[in-house]
Design a protein around this motif. Structure first.
Motif, PDB file in Angstrom:
ATOM      1  N   SER A  63       0.552  -0.968  -0.053  1.00 38.44           N
ATOM      2  CA  SER A  63      -0.281   0.080  -0.063  1.00 38.44           C
ATOM      3  C   SER A  63       0.721   0.814  -0.259  1.00 38.44           C
ATOM      4  N   ILE A  64       1.966   0.959  -0.786  1.00 39.31           N
ATOM      5  CA  ILE A  64       2.797   2.081   0.078  1.00 39.31           C
ATOM      6  C   ILE A  64       3.245   2.790  -1.145  1.00 39.31           C
ATOM      7  N   TYR A  65       5.467   1.851  -1.410  1.00 42.46           N
ATOM      8  CA  TYR A  65       5.648   2.113  -2.926  1.00 42.46           C
ATOM      9  C   TYR A  65       5.757   1.964  -3.732  1.00 42.46           C
ATOM     10  N   GLN A  66       5.864   0.285  -3.175  1.00 44.16           N
ATOM     11  CA  GLN A  66       6.253  -0.539  -3.977  1.00 44.16           C
ATOM     12  C   GLN A  66       5.032  -1.636  -3.578  1.00 44.16           C
ATOM     13  N   HIS A  67       4.541  -1.403  -5.108  1.00 42.56           N
ATOM     14  CA  HIS A  67       2.944  -2.000  -4.635  1.00 42.56           C
ATOM     15  C   HIS A  67       2.830  -3.569  -5.023  1.00 42.56           C
ATOM     16  N   MET A  68       3.603  -3.807  -4.202  1.00 39.67           N
ATOM     17  CA  MET A  68       3.951  -5.958  -4.727  1.00 39.67           C
ATOM     18  C   MET A  68       3.432  -6.505  -3.242  1.00 39.67           C
ATOM     19  N   ASP A 106       3.517  -3.573  12.403  1.00 41.64           N
ATOM     20  CA  ASP A 106       2.668  -3.025  11.146  1.00 41.64           C
ATOM     21  C   ASP A 106       1.875  -3.938  11.179  1.00 41.64           C
ATOM     22  N   TRP A 107       2.906  -5.298  11.556  1.00 41.52           N
ATOM     23  CA  TRP A 107       1.830  -7.026  11.225  1.00 41.52           C
ATOM     24  C   TRP A 107       1.492  -7.064  12.383  1.00 41.52           C
ATOM     25  N   TYR A 108       1.670  -6.157  14.052  1.00 40.83           N
ATOM     26  CA  TYR A 108       0.688  -7.044  15.215  1.00 40.83           C
ATOM     27  C   TYR A 108       0.069  -6.157  14.919  1.00 40.83           C
ATOM     28  N   ARG A 109      -0.996  -5.273  14.050  1.00 39.95           N
ATOM     29  CA  ARG A 109      -1.561  -5.191  14.144  1.00 39.95           C
ATOM     30  C   ARG A 109      -3.092  -5.735  13.664  1.00 39.95           C
ATOM     31  N   LEU A 110      -2.645  -6.303  12.231  1.00 34.77           N
ATOM     32  CA  LEU A 110      -3.186  -6.985  11.527  1.00 34.77           C
ATOM     33  C   LEU A 110      -3.271  -8.564  12.486  1.00 34.77           C
ATOM     34  N   PHE A 111      -2.454  -8.648  13.366  1.00 34.99           N
ATOM     35  CA  PHE A 111      -2.458  -9.774  13.842  1.00 34.99           C
ATOM     36  C   PHE A 111      -3.613  -9.758  15.371  1.00 34.99           C
ATOM     37  N   ALA A 112      -3.401  -8.964  16.091  1.00 35.16           N
ATOM     38  CA  ALA A 112      -4.216  -8.370  16.883  1.00 35.16           C
ATOM     39  C   ALA A 112      -5.967  -8.594  16.257  1.00 35.16           C
ATOM     40  N   ASP A 113      -5.969  -8.206  15.005  1.00 37.79           N
ATOM     41  CA  ASP A 113      -7.534  -7.847  14.848  1.00 37.79           C
ATOM     42  C   ASP A 113      -7.793  -8.969  14.049  1.00 37.79           C
ATOM     43  N   TYR A 114      -6.973  -9.606  13.542  1.00 42.63           N
ATOM     44  CA  TYR A 114      -7.339 -11.356  12.840  1.00 42.63           C
ATOM     45  C   TYR A 114      -7.726 -11.817  13.619  1.00 42.63           C
ATOM     46  N   TRP A 115      -6.880 -11.812  14.650  1.00 40.19           N
ATOM     47  CA  TRP A 115      -7.417 -13.549  15.545  1.00 40.19           C
ATOM     48  C   TRP A 115      -8.292 -12.944  17.115  1.00 40.19           C
ATOM     49  N   LEU A 148       0.190  -1.744  19.533  1.00 41.06           N
ATOM     50  CA  LEU A 148      -0.956  -1.299  18.309  1.00 41.06           C
ATOM     51  C   LEU A 148      -0.800   0.374  17.995  1.00 41.06           C
ATOM     52  N   GLN A 149      -0.522   1.008  19.063  1.00 38.59           N
ATOM     53  CA  GLN A 149      -0.361   2.507  19.109  1.00 38.59           C
ATOM     54  C   GLN A 149       0.847   2.575  18.138  1.00 38.59           C
ATOM     55  N   ALA A 150       2.063   2.191  18.561  1.00 48.12           N
ATOM     56  CA  ALA A 150       3.772   2.246  17.665  1.00 48.12           C
ATOM     57  C   ALA A 150       3.225   1.948  16.251  1.00 48.12           C
ATOM     58  N   GLY A 151       1.630   0.631  15.893  1.00 53.96           N
ATOM     59  CA  GLY A 151       1.223   0.330  14.823  1.00 53.96           C
ATOM     60  C   GLY A 151       0.453   1.695  14.297  1.00 53.96           C
ATOM     61  N   ASP A 152      -0.493   1.484  15.070  1.00 51.03           N
ATOM     62  CA  ASP A 152      -0.869   3.380  14.432  1.00 51.03           C
ATOM     63  C   ASP A 152      -0.109   4.331  13.623  1.00 51.03           C
ATOM     64  N   GLN A 181       1.693   3.473  10.648  1.00 45.03           N
ATOM     65  CA  GLN A 181       0.524   4.084   9.429  1.00 45.03           C
ATOM     66  C   GLN A 181      -0.012   5.565   9.112  1.00 45.03           C
ATOM     67  N   ALA A 182       0.013   5.921  10.277  1.00 41.56           N
ATOM     68  CA  ALA A 182       0.096   7.378  10.081  1.00 41.56           C
ATOM     69  C   ALA A 182       1.141   8.330   9.720  1.00 41.56           C
ATOM     70  N   LEU A 183       2.756   8.054   9.793  1.00 45.61           N
ATOM     71  CA  LEU A 183       4.067   8.094   9.201  1.00 45.61           C
ATOM     72  C   LEU A 183       3.626   7.787   7.758  1.00 45.61           C
ATOM     73  N   LYS A 184       3.110   6.150   6.770  1.00 47.18           N
ATOM     74  CA  LYS A 184       3.338   6.368   5.523  1.00 47.18           C
ATOM     75  C   LYS A 184       2.505   6.908   4.951  1.00 47.18           C
ATOM     76  N   ARG A 185       1.095   7.078   5.375  1.00 50.47           N
ATOM     77  CA  ARG A 185       0.130   8.274   4.580  1.00 50.47           C
ATOM     78  C   ARG A 185       0.981   9.874   4.461  1.00 50.47           C
ATOM     79  N   ASN A 186       1.947  10.106   5.371  1.00 48.03           N
ATOM     80  CA  ASN A 186       2.596  11.493   4.968  1.00 48.03           C
ATOM     81  C   ASN A 186       3.736  10.877   4.071  1.00 48.03           C
ATOM     82  N   ALA A 187       4.315  10.091   3.905  1.00 50.29           N
ATOM     83  CA  ALA A 187       5.144   9.870   3.288  1.00 50.29           C
ATOM     84  C   ALA A 187       5.579   9.452   1.750  1.00 50.29           C
ATOM     85  N   VAL A 188       4.577   9.182   0.846  1.00 49.10           N
ATOM     86  CA  VAL A 188       4.630   8.950  -0.184  1.00 49.10           C
ATOM     87  C   VAL A 188       5.078   9.875  -1.194  1.00 49.10           C
TER      88      VAL A 188
END
Length: 371
Positions: free
Chosen positions: A191-196, A323-332, A342-346, A349-356
């Protein structure tokens, strides 16, 4: 905690015969790398799976002389054209697949650890962290919808329904959780730079033997797919030099996509193909089948790529543990999740949204693929 006697380390890849016994700590001396890993996992079995296209010196030409339990000299499948235009070094996808699969086939312990021959472990911390996530799921995380990773609110609603239904029926709600621990570099965030999407790191992989044997049961990459964009246009918007790609899928994608497809995920047909279903599936894939750990958590030393830890682009371009822990905690639907993570992951995500807006002259990812 998992005991090292239950683990087989599969070292795979090229070994520089001229550097054996040199004592170099830069990853070029396999014997040095081996000694460090043995110190971290003293009771583990060791397999070295490499190729027959080079000769070991006489003093190191057997498993016993090298200090490993098994030495596999695979027929060298050779290299393919580099995955990106403008670089001459070969695409070693099939060399990696051949050596990793051959090594995994000999594993008879409960767990396996795949390492590149130019890297090593400095400690066994990953075993306790891996156990921690197994326990988090086993403590009662409800079985999840196998189609998508939902939003947090939808997840909670489905979780409550699943739990209530399970209690009424008396059935267990947990799915069998048997993840693969992998490194954050280069598990790409699509979802960030390289869309792989489904670009999962192959530096280090740890998990149950049967899971890793299946993961590495992938067919070799064909020359047709390795040279796909020699004959086809890049028909989607490419960013950050993505239009230099020659291959249909990156090496890591070729392997992970095979594993994901066998489990019913919608996977990309081209390296940068993404849509909502692919992206959601990618997140669920990481949450359900992997534990993404930062290299310090893994105790992994990979001198060849020491530069990446301080590379701002690569740090944001990849999925780190938070980043992964946010996905893990939500999924399971983890009970009492780690709020600090969770806070660090959030925040990430905010940093990534502003870094493109990163500029191409800051891009160092060109260092990855010529190797």
């Amino acid at each position: 905690m998992i005991k090292s006697k239950k683990i087989t380390v599969v070292y795979q890849g090229y070994v520089d015969p001229d550097k054996l016994g040199s004592g170099n700590s830069d990853g070029t001396d396999f014997l040095y790398n081996l000694a460090q890993t043995k110190a971290a996992l003293p009771d583990a079995k060791i397999i070295l799976s490499t190729w027959n296209s080079f000769e070991f010196p006489a003093q190191y030409n057997t498993a016993q002389k090298l200090g490993v339990d098994s030495l596999i000299l695979n027929e060298d499948p050779g290299g393919l054209p580099n995955i990106r235009f403008g670089f001459d070094a070969p695409n070693n996808a099939n060399r990696q697949i051949t050596s990793a699969a051959a090594g995994m086939a000999l594993v008879d312990t409960k767990y396996a650890l795949k390492l590149r021959a130019d890297s090593y472990l400095t400690n066994a911390n990953l075993l306790s962290i891996y156990d921690q996530y197994l326990e988090a799921v086993q403590r009662g995380a409800p079985q999840r919808d196998s189609n998508t990773l939902t939003s947090k609110n939808k997840s909670k609603a489905k979780s409550k329904k699943a739990t209530a239904k399970a209690k009424k029926s008396g059935k267990k709600t947990n799915k069998k959780y048997s993840p693969i621990a992998v490194a954050n570099f280069f598990t790409i965030d699509p979802s960030i730079y390289q869309h792989m999407a489904y670009h999962v790191s192959d530096w280090l992989q740890f998990g149950r033997r049967k899971v890793l044997q299946e993961y590495w049961s992938v067919k070799p990459m064909t020359t047709k797919n390795a040279t796909y964009f020699e004959n086809n246009a890049h028909d989607m918007e490419a960013t950050f030099y993505d239009d230099q790609f020659r291959t249909r899928l990156a090496v890591e994608q070729h392997i992970a996509v095979n594993y994901a497809k066998s489990r019913g995920y919608k996977v990309p047909n081209l390296y940068n193909e993404t849509d909502e279903t692919i992206l959601a599936g990618h997140d669920r894939f990481l949450a359900e089948h992997f534990v993404v750990l930062d290299i310090d958590q893994l105790g992994l030393s990979f001198p060849k790529y020491d530069w990446v830890k301080n590379d701002e682009f690569a740090v944001l371009n990849c999925v780190n543990h938070e980043d992964w822990y946010r996905l893990f905690a939500d999924y399971w639907q983890v009970r009492s999740p780690n709020q600090v993570l969770l806070q660090a992951g959030d925040e990430r995500q905010a940093l990534k949204r502003n870094a493109v807006s990163i500029t191409t002259n800051q891009l160092s990812m060109n260092q990855i693929y010529p190797q």
